[in-house]
Structures are given as structure tokens and as C-alpha cells.
Write an enzyme that holds these catalytic residues in place. Structure first.
Site, PDB file in Angstrom:
ATOM      1  N   ASP A 151       0.832  -1.211   0.000  1.00 24.61           N
ATOM      2  CA  ASP A 151       0.000   0.000   0.000  1.00 24.61           C
ATOM      3  C   ASP A 151       0.863   1.256   0.000  1.00 24.61           C
ATOM      4  OD1 ASP A 151       0.629  -1.122   2.412  1.00 24.61           O
ATOM      5  OD2 ASP A 151      -1.113  -0.391   3.498  1.00 24.61           O
ATOM      6  N   ASP A 177      -0.336  -6.551 -10.657  1.00 29.81           N
ATOM      7  CA  ASP A 177      -1.436  -6.242 -11.563  1.00 29.81           C
ATOM      8  C   ASP A 177      -1.936  -4.819 -11.287  1.00 29.81           C
ATOM      9  OD1 ASP A 177      -3.368  -6.511 -13.439  1.00 29.81           O
ATOM     10  OD2 ASP A 177      -4.601  -7.930 -12.342  1.00 29.81           O
TER      11      ASP A 177
END
Ligand code: NAD
Length: 417
Positions: free
Chosen positions: A283, A307
Site C-alpha cells: 500500500d 497487476d
């Protein structure tokens, strides 16, 4: 090798891989090419035009790519009954390196996912996406010129392994029952849950990071960042991080150094010639690419993180039309656009060819043909500076003039240094 419905060109030779994994490239390598569906033929034609011109210019006729048309996707159905014919897989296996336009998976049942099948059949375990900014391209960030990194995404494991069961099925209930009665998982696992498995193996992680380190060495990249969510998922993402550090230490001890070693033992100065290995929580990595993109070089990631990061990064440098990619393994390498076949623009000679063209540049670099590769990158920059570009770039550019896909290719050829 025998092919059923295609004939390999007689005037070229196959690229080969030696036992030690070294690529041997003849002067006239045969490169299988899937033009693809929708916008595929337009951008593939434009790509070949530019690559052929650059190779001719820098090797003065001594080297030449011998293109070999092979078929996949909807387009394959005019010749074959399968969207991924054995001929196509056999051609890539024989010639090792291939280039691919975008493919449409026909709607309706009965067709295997093309990209997944290609990855599995050829064991293409690393998805490689360079993210580089070209001056003049519209960008939503303030300093896009600082962006120049490569995402190395594991391609075969993680929650994408396809091991999952739908809520309420006997299989899901069986797994939930097993986890509750035999694995000590208590009430936190609800009976009405769908269940997926997230496998991340030592083998899969180490080969991905090994590939990334070799890439960094070849391309003179200075840092490799292991991107993971190991603070929460200790035995999958945390293990990915640990195995990454292990490969670097055990197999590339002379070439790499950890960030903490640099801080503790070298006064924060990286010893000459060493590649720094560090890690970041996934994150926070999304913040980092926005705030300090210049601190990153190669990002090695498990499948899902990679991704998400790939698309977010592509958006920072001009979107899908500028995003190249490759799927690679120990033997085969398939270079391809990252976007789809955009059927609404099919046969209009309209869209940006740079995604496939830059994938072709990656292919030339991989083959060791660096002169034409570098020249094409400069020429793309030149064409963008001249502001004669395809619609996607023109609309984000002050004073941009929209030209067709084929005209943009000619502009690029004109700007070959
Ligand atoms: P898409 O990527 O084909 O197109 C989405 C939009 O992006 C387009 O409408 C267009 O506005 C823009 N775009 C894409 N490529 C561009 C380019 N080169 N230049 C300028 N603008 C460009 O996504 P989609 O419409 O969701 O998918 C269409 C088909 O492609 C589907 O069949 C899908 O399965 C397939 N697909 C294939 C691949 C692949 O082969 N790797 C990847 C994604 C989707």
C-alpha cells in the site's frame, strides 16, 4: 518442425538458447508475430514499419528481422477451429522470441483464456512492464519525467492461481468444514463464504526475483524493491519478501547489497557497482510511485500487487497506448501490448501503435540489438515533440495535431536519429 497450415519463411534462422541460458541471435532471426484482432493489424503493421526501418538504418542491411505471421484470437478462426492453434504454440517454441498484438477472446463458452494458456504452455512466469515517460505526453501527475521503473510481476501464483470455490457449493462447504474442524479456524470463517487459495511458493518467488536481478544487471538498474503485504500475510507475501532477499544473498552476493547493510555499514553510500535490494509494503508503494518515483528502478511483486501497480503506473505516463510489456520465462519470451483489441477502433488506422512498438523495443533489447532499440525510443520522443501524434496523445497536448496510426509511424521513422 512440421506446421499444419503455415509455412515458415525460408530466408531466416531460429534464435536459440544455450545450455547456460544465453540467447544466440542469428543475423536474420525469424520472429513469429501475431497481429491480433481489432486494432491489432493497424498497430502491428505500424510497428513492423518502424522496426524494419530502424534495423535497416543501424545495421545497414547486415541484419534483418524475418517476420513469420502466426494466428491467435478471433483472427485464427478463419484458418483454424481453435483460437490458439498448435501451429502458433509450436512456432513460438521453435523460434523462442515472439511479438504479439492484442487478442479478442470470443464471447461465449468453450474458449480457453488465451493469455493464461500461453503463459502456462510456455511457462512465462515473469510479466515485465517498463514504465517510462515521454516528454510532452499528458499526465495526471506533476513530475512525470521522474518516472522510469520496471514492474516485474509474478505470473503464475497468488490469488490468480484459479483455486477457488463458490459460496454454498459442496466443495466450499467441505473446505470450510475442514478448516474449522481440523485446522483450528474458528468462527471468523463464515459458512456463507466463497473461498479462494493464495499459493505463493519458494520456487515461484525465487525464480521471479532471480529473473529481475538478472534484468537489473543487464540494464544497469540500481535498485530492486520487493513489494509485498507481508505485515498481514506473513506466510505468503512475507515469505515472498524473505525468499527475494535470500536469492539476492545466496546467488548474487557479489552484485547486490541490502538497503539496511548500506545504512548500517556503509554510511548510507552504496558501494560502487552494487544493486541495492530493499522492500516496501504494497500500500505504501502506491504512495511512493506518486511521491518519489525516481527512487525506484525495478519492482519485484507477487501477482496481484503487480497487476494493480501496472495499471496505476501506466496511467501516470500517458495510458494504455504507451504501455509495453513482455511475458518471459527461462526459455521463451513473448513481447506484447498491455491493452486489448479496442474493437470500436478496428480498421480505422487511428490508434496509438506505441504499445506494441515499445514492446518491440523491449524485444530488440532482449536480442541484444540495442542500437535500433535506443534509436526508436529517441524517434518516438522526436515525433511527440513535433506534436504530430495519434488522437489519444493529441487530445492531451496543447497544439497537438492528430494523425493516423500509419502517419504516426512515418513521423517516428522520420525522427530516427
Ligand atoms: P481495450 O484495452 O481493448 O480498450 C479500452 C480503451 O482503451 C479503448 O476503447 C481505447 O479508448 C483505449 N485504447 C486501447 N488501446 C489503445 C491504443 N493503442 N491507442 C489509443 N487508445 C487505446 O479494452 P476492452 O475494450 O475492455 O477489451 C477489448 C477486447 O480486448 C476484449 O475482447 C478483451 O478480452 C481483450 N483484451 C485482450 C488483451 C490482450 O490481448 N493482452 C488485454 C486486455 C483485453
Amino acid at each position: 518442425m512440421q506446421f499444419e497450415k503455415i509455412t515458415p519463411p525460408a530466408d531466416g534462422q531460429a534464435i536459440t538458447v544455450s545450455r547456460s541460458g544465453k540467447l544466440q541471435v542469428p543475423d536474420r532471426p525469424v520472429i513469429p508475430m501475431m497481429d491480433g484482432d481489432g486494432i491489432g493489424p493497424d498497430i502491428s503493421r505500424a510497428t513492423r514499419r518502424v522496426i524494419d526501418a530502424a534495423v535497416e538504418k543501424y545495421f545497414t542491411g547486415q541484419k534483418k528481422i524475418i517476420w513469420f505471421s502466426v494466428y491467435a484470437g478471433e483472427g485464427a478462426l478463419t484458418k483454424y477451429t481453435d483460437i490458439l492453434p498448435a501451429d502458433t504454440l509450436n512456432a513460438i517454441k521453435q523460434y523462442i522470441v515472439a511479438l504479439k498484438g492484442p487478442l479478442t477472446t470470443p464471447v461465449g463458452g468453450g474458449f480457453r483464456s488465451l493469455n493464461v494458456t500461453l503463459r502456462q504452455e510456455l511457462d512465462l512466469y515473469a510479466c515485465v512492464r517498463p514504465v517510462r515517460y515521454f516528454r510532452g505526453v499528458g499526465s495526471p501527475v506533476k513530475k512525470p519525467q521522474l518516472v522510469d521503473f520496471v514492474i516485474y510481476r509474478e505470473n503464475t501464483e497468488d490469488v490468480y492461481a484459479g483455486i477457488e470455490w463458490e459460496k454454498g457449493t459442496p466443495e466450499a462447504q467441505k473446505v470450510i468444514e475442514f478448516l474449522k474442524t481440523q485446522m483450528g479456524v474458528g468462527k471468523k470463517l463464515r459458512d456463507d463464504a466463497g473461498v479462494g487459495i493464495k499459493p505463493i511458493s519458494e520456487t515461484g518467488s525465487k525464480r521471479l526475483v532471480r529473473h529481475a536481478i538478472r534484468y537489473a544487471m543487464k540494464h544497469k538498474r540500481k535498485r530492486i524493491t520487493l513489494v509485498h503485504k507481508g505485515n498481514i500475510m506473513k506466510y505468503t507475501e512475507g515469505a515472498f519478501r524473505n525468499w527475494g532477499y535470500e536469492v539476492a544473498r545466496d546467488e548474487f552476493g557479489d552484485e547486490t547489497i541490502t538497503e539496511s547493510d548500506v545504512t548500517k555499514n556503509h554510511g548510507g553510500v552504496v558501494p560502487k557497482g552494487k544493486i541495492v535490494i530493499n522492500d516496501r509494503i504494497a500500500d505504501s508503494m502506491f504512495q511512493q510511485i506518486l511521491l518519489r518515483p525516481d527512487e525506484y528502478d525495478v519492482l519485484a511483486t507477487p501477482n496481484l500487487n503487480g497487476d494493480y501497480l501496472s495499471d496505476a503506473s501506466a496511467a501516470m505516463v500517458g495510458g494504455l497506448g504507451m504501455a509495453p510489456g513482455a511475458n518471459m520465462g527461462d526459455v521463451y519470451a513473448l513481447f506484447e501490448a498491455t491493452h486489448g483489441s479496442a474493437p470500436k477502433y478496428a480498421n480505422q488506422d487511428k490508434v496509438n501503435p506505441c504499445s506494441v512498438l515499445l514492446s518491440g523495443v523491449m524485444m530488440l533489447e532482449y536480442m541484444g540489438w540495442t542500437k535500433p532499440a535506443k534509436a526508436i525510443v529517441k524517434a518516438i520522443q522526436g515525433a511527440i515533440k513535433a506534436k504530430r501524434v495519434t488522437y489519444d496523445l493529441a487530445r492531451q497536448m496543447k497544439g497537438g495535431v492528430e494523425v493516423k496510426c500509419s502517419e504516426f509511424a512515418e513521423e517516428i521513422v522520420k525522427h530516427l536519429p
